[in-house]
Design a protein around this motif. Sequence first.
Motif, PDB file in Angstrom:
ATOM      1  N   SER A 173      13.972   4.551  -3.657  1.00 50.64           N
ATOM      2  CA  SER A 173      15.240   5.169  -3.302  1.00 50.64           C
ATOM      3  C   SER A 173      14.985   6.383  -2.425  1.00 50.64           C
ATOM      4  N   LEU A 174      15.914   6.611  -1.520  1.00 54.97           N
ATOM      5  CA  LEU A 174      15.882   7.788  -0.650  1.00 54.97           C
ATOM      6  C   LEU A 174      17.121   8.604  -0.951  1.00 54.97           C
ATOM      7  N   LEU A 175      16.912   9.847  -1.332  1.00 52.78           N
ATOM      8  CA  LEU A 175      18.012  10.755  -1.614  1.00 52.78           C
ATOM      9  C   LEU A 175      18.024  11.839  -0.546  1.00 52.78           C
ATOM     10  N   ILE A 176      19.164  12.014   0.079  1.00 55.61           N
ATOM     11  CA  ILE A 176      19.356  13.127   1.010  1.00 55.61           C
ATOM     12  C   ILE A 176      20.317  14.088   0.343  1.00 55.61           C
ATOM     13  N   THR A 177      19.861  15.288   0.066  1.00 54.04           N
ATOM     14  CA  THR A 177      20.710  16.256  -0.613  1.00 54.04           C
ATOM     15  C   THR A 177      21.486  17.101   0.405  1.00 54.04           C
ATOM     16  N   ALA A 178      22.628  17.582  -0.035  1.00 57.19           N
ATOM     17  CA  ALA A 178      23.455  18.481   0.785  1.00 57.19           C
ATOM     18  C   ALA A 178      23.597  17.940   2.206  1.00 57.19           C
ATOM     19  N   ASN A 203       0.841  -1.197   0.000  1.00 58.11           N
ATOM     20  CA  ASN A 203       0.000   0.000   0.000  1.00 58.11           C
ATOM     21  C   ASN A 203       0.877   1.248   0.000  1.00 58.11           C
ATOM     22  N   ASN A 204       1.882   1.216   0.833  1.00 58.65           N
ATOM     23  CA  ASN A 204       2.815   2.330   0.873  1.00 58.65           C
ATOM     24  C   ASN A 204       4.174   1.866   1.371  1.00 58.65           C
ATOM     25  N   LEU A 205       5.152   2.725   1.202  1.00 61.11           N
ATOM     26  CA  LEU A 205       6.515   2.444   1.649  1.00 61.11           C
ATOM     27  C   LEU A 205       6.965   3.642   2.468  1.00 61.11           C
ATOM     28  N   GLN A 206       7.607   3.354   3.563  1.00 63.30           N
ATOM     29  CA  GLN A 206       8.062   4.423   4.451  1.00 63.30           C
ATOM     30  C   GLN A 206       9.574   4.319   4.645  1.00 63.30           C
ATOM     31  N   TRP A 207      10.150   5.442   4.978  1.00 65.65           N
ATOM     32  CA  TRP A 207      11.555   5.481   5.381  1.00 65.65           C
ATOM     33  C   TRP A 207      11.632   6.000   6.812  1.00 65.65           C
ATOM     34  N   TYR A 208      12.470   5.321   7.586  1.00 60.84           N
ATOM     35  CA  TYR A 208      12.704   5.697   8.975  1.00 60.84           C
ATOM     36  C   TYR A 208      14.189   5.930   9.187  1.00 60.84           C
ATOM     37  N   HIS A 260       8.752  14.671  -2.027  1.00 62.14           N
ATOM     38  CA  HIS A 260       9.819  15.487  -1.457  1.00 62.14           C
ATOM     39  C   HIS A 260       9.415  15.941  -0.065  1.00 62.14           C
ATOM     40  N   SER A 261      10.425  16.051   0.785  1.00 64.24           N
ATOM     41  CA  SER A 261      10.219  16.647   2.102  1.00 64.24           C
ATOM     42  C   SER A 261      11.543  17.254   2.538  1.00 64.24           C
ATOM     43  N   GLY A 262      11.630  18.577   2.434  1.00 64.50           N
ATOM     44  CA  GLY A 262      12.872  19.253   2.775  1.00 64.50           C
ATOM     45  C   GLY A 262      14.013  18.764   1.896  1.00 64.50           C
ATOM     46  N   ARG A 263      15.057  18.236   2.516  1.00 63.17           N
ATOM     47  CA  ARG A 263      16.206  17.725   1.743  1.00 63.17           C
ATOM     48  C   ARG A 263      16.043  16.256   1.336  1.00 63.17           C
ATOM     49  N   LEU A 264      14.895  15.713   1.602  1.00 63.04           N
ATOM     50  CA  LEU A 264      14.630  14.309   1.276  1.00 63.04           C
ATOM     51  C   LEU A 264      13.836  14.203  -0.013  1.00 63.04           C
ATOM     52  N   ARG A 265      14.244  13.238  -0.837  1.00 60.73           N
ATOM     53  CA  ARG A 265      13.482  12.921  -2.045  1.00 60.73           C
ATOM     54  C   ARG A 265      13.359  11.406  -2.107  1.00 60.73           C
ATOM     55  N   VAL A 266      12.139  10.942  -2.207  1.00 56.08           N
ATOM     56  CA  VAL A 266      11.872   9.511  -2.283  1.00 56.08           C
ATOM     57  C   VAL A 266      11.232   9.200  -3.621  1.00 56.08           C
ATOM     58  N   THR A 267      11.677   8.128  -4.242  1.00 55.13           N
ATOM     59  CA  THR A 267      11.037   7.639  -5.455  1.00 55.13           C
ATOM     60  C   THR A 267      10.549   6.218  -5.220  1.00 55.13           C
ATOM     61  N   LEU A 268       9.552   5.848  -5.972  1.00 56.23           N
ATOM     62  CA  LEU A 268       8.984   4.513  -5.876  1.00 56.23           C
ATOM     63  C   LEU A 268       8.699   3.993  -7.271  1.00 56.23           C
ATOM     64  N   ASP A 269       9.197   2.804  -7.554  1.00 53.61           N
ATOM     65  CA  ASP A 269       8.938   2.136  -8.828  1.00 53.61           C
ATOM     66  C   ASP A 269       8.273   0.798  -8.495  1.00 53.61           C
ATOM     67  N   THR A 270       6.966   0.756  -8.580  1.00 53.68           N
ATOM     68  CA  THR A 270       6.249  -0.466  -8.186  1.00 53.68           C
ATOM     69  C   THR A 270       6.478  -1.593  -9.185  1.00 53.68           C
ATOM     70  N   SER A 271       6.805  -1.252 -10.427  1.00 53.84           N
ATOM     71  CA  SER A 271       7.056  -2.308 -11.417  1.00 53.84           C
ATOM     72  C   SER A 271       8.354  -3.054 -11.097  1.00 53.84           C
ATOM     73  N   LYS A 272       9.299  -2.338 -10.518  1.00 51.18           N
ATOM     74  CA  LYS A 272      10.567  -2.955 -10.132  1.00 51.18           C
ATOM     75  C   LYS A 272      10.594  -3.308  -8.648  1.00 51.18           C
TER      76      LYS A 272
END
Lengths: 114, 115
Positions: free
Chosen positions: B73-78, B30-35, B57-69
């Motif tokens: 991914s979680l990207l933390i910028t700067a 249903n969903n994916l979370q990062w902790y 996106h949330s602040g410096r966080l960017r999350v992507t989701l590919d349900t087919s694969k």
Amino acid sequence: DAGITQSPRYKITETGRQVTLMCHQTWSHSYMFWYRQDLGHGLRLIYYSAAADITDKGEVPDGYVVSRSKTENFPLTLESATRSQTSVYFCASITAGSSYNEQFFGPGTRLTVL
Amino acid sequence: SQQGEEDPQALSIQEGENATMNCSYKTSINNLQWYRQNSGRGLVHLILIRSNEREKHSGRLRVTLDTSKKSSSLLITASRAADTASYFCATDRSYSGAGSYQLTFGKGTKLSVIP
């Protein structure tokens, strides 16, 4: 204080002893969970509870007993502790009906079984 | 069995660089979370992405989701030294019932940000 607390924070016990880890939350969340965290395994669900007097097994329930007589408390008992139960234990909670599904975690209890 | 598996297991970067962590899972969600977990502490929720979303996106966080694969991914910028922690993905199962609030956690990525 509002939130989710665990006690004790650290516990050393001996093989064969009974140990109870306490978890208390002040939000009146309906769901509560117990996890154990071990190197190489991440977090694994031991037991969870959907409401007072409703509990169910998770992934690794053997050797553990839970109860939930009050919504705010969810104690975890190791009836006869074994060395393999040496771990860090986390309690978590979530409110029913939450579409967000975020779990709130306690600070953890580090248990060592000698 | 573990639903989510993070990659890499450990990541060390310099302050100011971007950090990317990946998570793969096995079943429909249903969903994916990062902790995030600081050393010796409990987990703290960072961000949730639903199965019908591709990026969040949330602040410096960017999350992507590919349900087919079946991956995220979680990207933390700067990145900052204070971002040093372990990061876990968690998935729920796409079924209803008393167990639907269960989350299955991966083993985590340990991020070290060097000042």
